[in-house]
Design an enzyme around this catalytic site. Sequence first.
Site, PDB file in Angstrom:
ATOM      1  N   GLU A  98       0.844  -1.203   0.000  1.00 29.16           N
ATOM      2  CA  GLU A  98       0.000   0.000   0.000  1.00 29.16           C
ATOM      3  C   GLU A  98       0.874   1.247   0.000  1.00 29.16           C
ATOM      4  O   GLU A  98       1.953   1.252   0.580  1.00 29.16           O
ATOM      5  CB  GLU A  98      -0.868   0.022   1.269  1.00 29.16           C
ATOM      6  CG  GLU A  98      -2.320  -0.365   1.070  1.00 29.16           C
ATOM      7  CD  GLU A  98      -3.165   0.701   0.363  1.00 29.16           C
ATOM      8  OE1 GLU A  98      -2.632   1.488  -0.433  1.00 29.16           O
ATOM      9  OE2 GLU A  98      -4.376   0.711   0.608  1.00 29.16           O
ATOM     10  N   ASP A  99       0.371   2.300  -0.616  1.00 23.54           N
ATOM     11  CA  ASP A  99       1.093   3.570  -0.581  1.00 23.54           C
ATOM     12  C   ASP A  99       0.990   4.227   0.789  1.00 23.54           C
ATOM     13  O   ASP A  99       1.984   4.627   1.380  1.00 23.54           O
ATOM     14  CB  ASP A  99       0.614   4.529  -1.687  1.00 23.54           C
ATOM     15  CG  ASP A  99      -0.901   4.738  -1.693  1.00 23.54           C
ATOM     16  OD1 ASP A  99      -1.626   4.093  -0.906  1.00 23.54           O
ATOM     17  OD2 ASP A  99      -1.370   5.558  -2.499  1.00 23.54           O
TER      18      ASP A  99
HETATM   19  P1  IMP Z   1      -7.798   4.907   4.206  1.00 26.55           P
HETATM   20  O1  IMP Z   1      -8.865   3.948   3.771  1.00 26.55           O
HETATM   21  O2  IMP Z   1      -8.398   6.102   4.895  1.00 26.55           O
HETATM   22  O3  IMP Z   1      -6.709   4.278   5.019  1.00 26.55           O
HETATM   23  O4  IMP Z   1      -7.207   5.539   2.904  1.00 26.55           O
HETATM   24  C1  IMP Z   1      -6.289   4.952   2.111  1.00 26.55           C
HETATM   25  C2  IMP Z   1      -6.255   5.603   0.755  1.00 26.55           C
HETATM   26  O5  IMP Z   1      -6.604   7.002   0.805  1.00 26.55           O
HETATM   27  C3  IMP Z   1      -4.857   5.556   0.213  1.00 26.55           C
HETATM   28  O6  IMP Z   1      -4.594   4.348  -0.466  1.00 26.55           O
HETATM   29  C4  IMP Z   1      -4.827   6.774  -0.692  1.00 26.55           C
HETATM   30  O7  IMP Z   1      -5.351   6.436  -1.948  1.00 26.55           O
HETATM   31  C5  IMP Z   1      -5.759   7.766  -0.030  1.00 26.55           C
HETATM   32  N1  IMP Z   1      -5.026   8.743   0.796  1.00 26.55           N
HETATM   33  C6  IMP Z   1      -5.063   8.877   2.140  1.00 26.55           C
HETATM   34  N2  IMP Z   1      -4.268   9.863   2.566  1.00 26.55           N
HETATM   35  C7  IMP Z   1      -3.689  10.380   1.445  1.00 26.55           C
HETATM   36  C8  IMP Z   1      -2.733  11.436   1.222  1.00 26.55           C
HETATM   37  O8  IMP Z   1      -2.236  12.127   2.135  1.00 26.55           O
HETATM   38  N3  IMP Z   1      -2.378  11.643  -0.070  1.00 26.55           N
HETATM   39  C9  IMP Z   1      -2.872  10.922  -1.115  1.00 26.55           C
HETATM   40  N4  IMP Z   1      -3.762   9.929  -0.950  1.00 26.55           N
HETATM   41  C10 IMP Z   1      -4.176   9.661   0.324  1.00 26.55           C
END
Ligand code: IMP
Length: 177
Positions: A98-99
């Site tokens: 994951e990024d």
């Molecule tokens: P989560 O489900 O909230 O953990 O979000 C994960 C996804 O949100 C990541 O795989 C990114 O695609 C996006 N995301 C969350 N924070 C960032 C950020 O700071 N920059 C770019 N994409 C983000």
Amino acid sequence: MASAVERVLIPAEDLSARVAELGRRIRDDYAGRTPMLVGVLKGAVIFLADLMRAIEAPCECDFIAVSSYGASTRSSGIVRLTKDLSVSIEGRDVLIVEDIVDTGLTLSYLLRNLETRQPRSLRVCALLDKASRRQVSVRLDYVGFTIPDEFVVGYGLDYAGLYRNLRHVAVLEGVAS
Ligand code: IMP
């Protein structure tokens, strides 16, 4: 690509040094096995490409894509699979790449989904961890950097589709994370 609204958070040299370290750890941890790296599109593409070369041992890769409904910079928690894996992972040692892990909702969905396919093992490698924003607890086996609650771009991460090709990770000022 330089813009007045971005500030370097992690320089390219720090990224490559950390990716090399993660690669060595993963190679040692999976010694004698052939892990299947599952990259989460599109953000993890650059990280996965570098990580795979840093592992310097047999490994395979495949890709999965998810989208979450709602505003562009916030995860709504409703996650949908938009591209599935192209191969079976039953009995495989799967490493999700994951990024960034923010609320943890996307990863938690992916873990539940992939677990049902009966991999031999299922672990997670995330380049960036925005730990302070977590809503659901998820175990991250390998983490590149823990970062503050700011919206970041570069090294695969985008804002409205742009900035993925920056060699560093930058904070995009004026964007709510
Ligand atoms: P989560 O489900 O909230 O953990 O979000 C994960 C996804 O949100 C990541 O795989 C990114 O695609 C996006 N995301 C969350 N924070 C960032 C950020 O700071 N920059 C770019 N994409 C983000």
